[in-house]
Design a protein around this motif. Structure first.
Motif, mmCIF file in Angstrom:
data_model
loop_
_atom_site.group_PDB
_atom_site.id
_atom_site.type_symbol
_atom_site.label_atom_id
_atom_site.label_comp_id
_atom_site.label_asym_id
_atom_site.label_seq_id
_atom_site.Cartn_x
_atom_site.Cartn_y
_atom_site.Cartn_z
ATOM 1 N N PHE A 48 8.403 -6.839 -4.607
ATOM 2 C CA PHE A 48 8.935 -5.480 -4.708
ATOM 3 C C PHE A 48 10.143 -5.213 -3.820
ATOM 4 O O PHE A 48 10.618 -4.091 -3.745
ATOM 5 N N ASP A 49 10.623 -6.239 -3.118
ATOM 6 C CA ASP A 49 11.861 -6.143 -2.343
ATOM 7 C C ASP A 49 11.816 -5.016 -1.312
ATOM 8 O O ASP A 49 12.774 -4.265 -1.151
ATOM 9 N N ARG A 50 10.686 -4.914 -0.633
ATOM 10 C CA ARG A 50 10.512 -3.878 0.390
ATOM 11 C C ARG A 50 9.418 -4.324 1.355
ATOM 12 O O ARG A 50 8.562 -5.128 0.994
ATOM 13 N N PRO A 51 9.422 -3.785 2.556
ATOM 14 C CA PRO A 51 8.345 -4.123 3.485
ATOM 15 C C PRO A 51 7.126 -3.232 3.270
ATOM 16 O O PRO A 51 7.222 -2.151 2.692
ATOM 17 N N THR A 75 10.971 0.311 8.991
ATOM 18 C CA THR A 75 11.719 1.542 8.712
ATOM 19 C C THR A 75 12.361 1.542 7.327
ATOM 20 O O THR A 75 12.660 2.598 6.796
ATOM 21 N N ARG A 76 12.558 0.381 6.729
ATOM 22 C CA ARG A 76 13.242 0.293 5.431
ATOM 23 C C ARG A 76 12.234 0.373 4.280
ATOM 24 O O ARG A 76 12.157 -0.499 3.417
ATOM 25 N N LEU A 77 11.478 1.450 4.272
ATOM 26 C CA LEU A 77 10.390 1.613 3.313
ATOM 27 C C LEU A 77 10.875 1.733 1.870
ATOM 28 O O LEU A 77 10.131 1.434 0.939
ATOM 29 N N ASN A 78 12.122 2.168 1.669
ATOM 30 C CA ASN A 78 12.682 2.302 0.320
ATOM 31 C C ASN A 78 13.212 0.990 -0.240
ATOM 32 O O ASN A 78 13.646 0.937 -1.381
ATOM 33 N N ARG A 109 5.054 8.711 -3.403
ATOM 34 C CA ARG A 109 4.037 7.861 -4.037
ATOM 35 C C ARG A 109 3.971 6.537 -3.284
ATOM 36 O O ARG A 109 5.003 5.968 -2.911
ATOM 37 N N VAL A 110 2.758 6.064 -3.034
ATOM 38 C CA VAL A 110 2.561 4.812 -2.314
ATOM 39 C C VAL A 110 1.472 3.980 -2.977
ATOM 40 O O VAL A 110 0.618 4.500 -3.695
ATOM 41 N N THR A 111 1.548 2.689 -2.707
ATOM 42 C CA THR A 111 0.512 1.749 -3.117
ATOM 43 C C THR A 111 -0.142 1.212 -1.859
ATOM 44 O O THR A 111 0.519 1.030 -0.837
ATOM 45 N N TYR A 173 5.920 1.994 -0.224
ATOM 46 C CA TYR A 173 6.482 2.977 -1.142
ATOM 47 C C TYR A 173 6.449 2.477 -2.583
ATOM 48 O O TYR A 173 6.762 1.322 -2.861
ATOM 49 N N GLY A 174 6.110 3.391 -3.495
ATOM 50 C CA GLY A 174 6.133 3.112 -4.925
ATOM 51 C C GLY A 174 4.727 2.986 -5.488
ATOM 52 O O GLY A 174 3.756 2.801 -4.757
ATOM 53 N N ASP A 175 4.633 3.103 -6.793
ATOM 54 C CA ASP A 175 3.363 2.977 -7.501
ATOM 55 C C ASP A 175 3.388 1.653 -8.260
ATOM 56 O O ASP A 175 4.002 1.548 -9.318
#
Length: 194
Positions: A48-51, A75-78, A109-111, A173-175
């Motif tokens: 998902f290219d995010r931490p 910090t780079r949740l997006n 929204r988070v997973t 972040y994200g579903d």
């Protein structure tokens, strides 16, 4: 690294700020030598290219939410290529060492993902625990107890928060519930949506 041993009155600095920065830079880093958490970090970062944020879950039965708390939040949740969320440098809850206190977007929204290695759950195959929901609050520490990043999350399902399975799950972040179920099938992992 097994950082829990460094929580006492010794001269070893805690790695919280390093773990945060490494995860922001796409280098998987997990607290407390947790192999399931590092595997989950790898999955989230590469899929998902995010931490993700490895956290200790705390059930809040007053409003059926789960609080995720730890001191190593990225910090780079997006996503790695996007600007960081607002954050401040504060003292670790043990009143030592600097740690980032990342502010999560309310309503985001988070997973939630937990990877359970087969050998740890005494099963033939590893398992993913997956849930989704929404960030409802960033708790201030103090006066709340626990780690400096404490994010309150409302799950989509009417899960009993006291019996929520797993530990050191990743919030991110994200579903991505559907994608993680498909990934589990591809890798022959078990998958449980909770």
């Amino acid at each position: 690294m097994d950082c829990l041993g460094a929580l006492g009155k010794i001269d070893v600095s805690l790695p919280c700020i390093s773990w945060s920065r490494m995860n922001d830079d796409g280098i998987p880093a997990a607290c407390e030598a947790d192999t399931g958490a590092i595997a989950a970090h790898i999955m989230v970062q590469y899929l998902f290219d995010r931490p993700g944020f490895q956290q200790d879950p705390v059930a809040d039965t007053s409003d059926d939410t789960l609080i995720g708390a730890h001191c190593s939040c990225p910090t780079r949740l997006n996503g790695f290529g996007n600007p960081p969320e607002p954050f401040e440098q504060v003292h670790h809850h043990g009143d030592r060492d600097a740690v980032p206190r990342t502010i999560w977007k309310t309503g985001q929204r988070v997973t939630l993902l937990d990877f359970l290695p087969a050998h740890e759950i005494k099963a033939e195959r590893s398992k993913l625990l997956i849930s989704t929901g929404t960030v409802v609050e960033n708790l201030n520490v103090p006066p709340s107890g626990g780690c400096v990043v404490s994010v309150k999350y409302k799950m989509d399902n009417q899960q009993d928060v006291l019996s929520y399975p797993g530990f050191h799950q990743l919030f991110f972040y994200g579903d991505y519930k559907s994608e993680l179920k498909e990934f589990a099938q591809l890798c022959n992992f078990g998958a449980k949506v909770v």
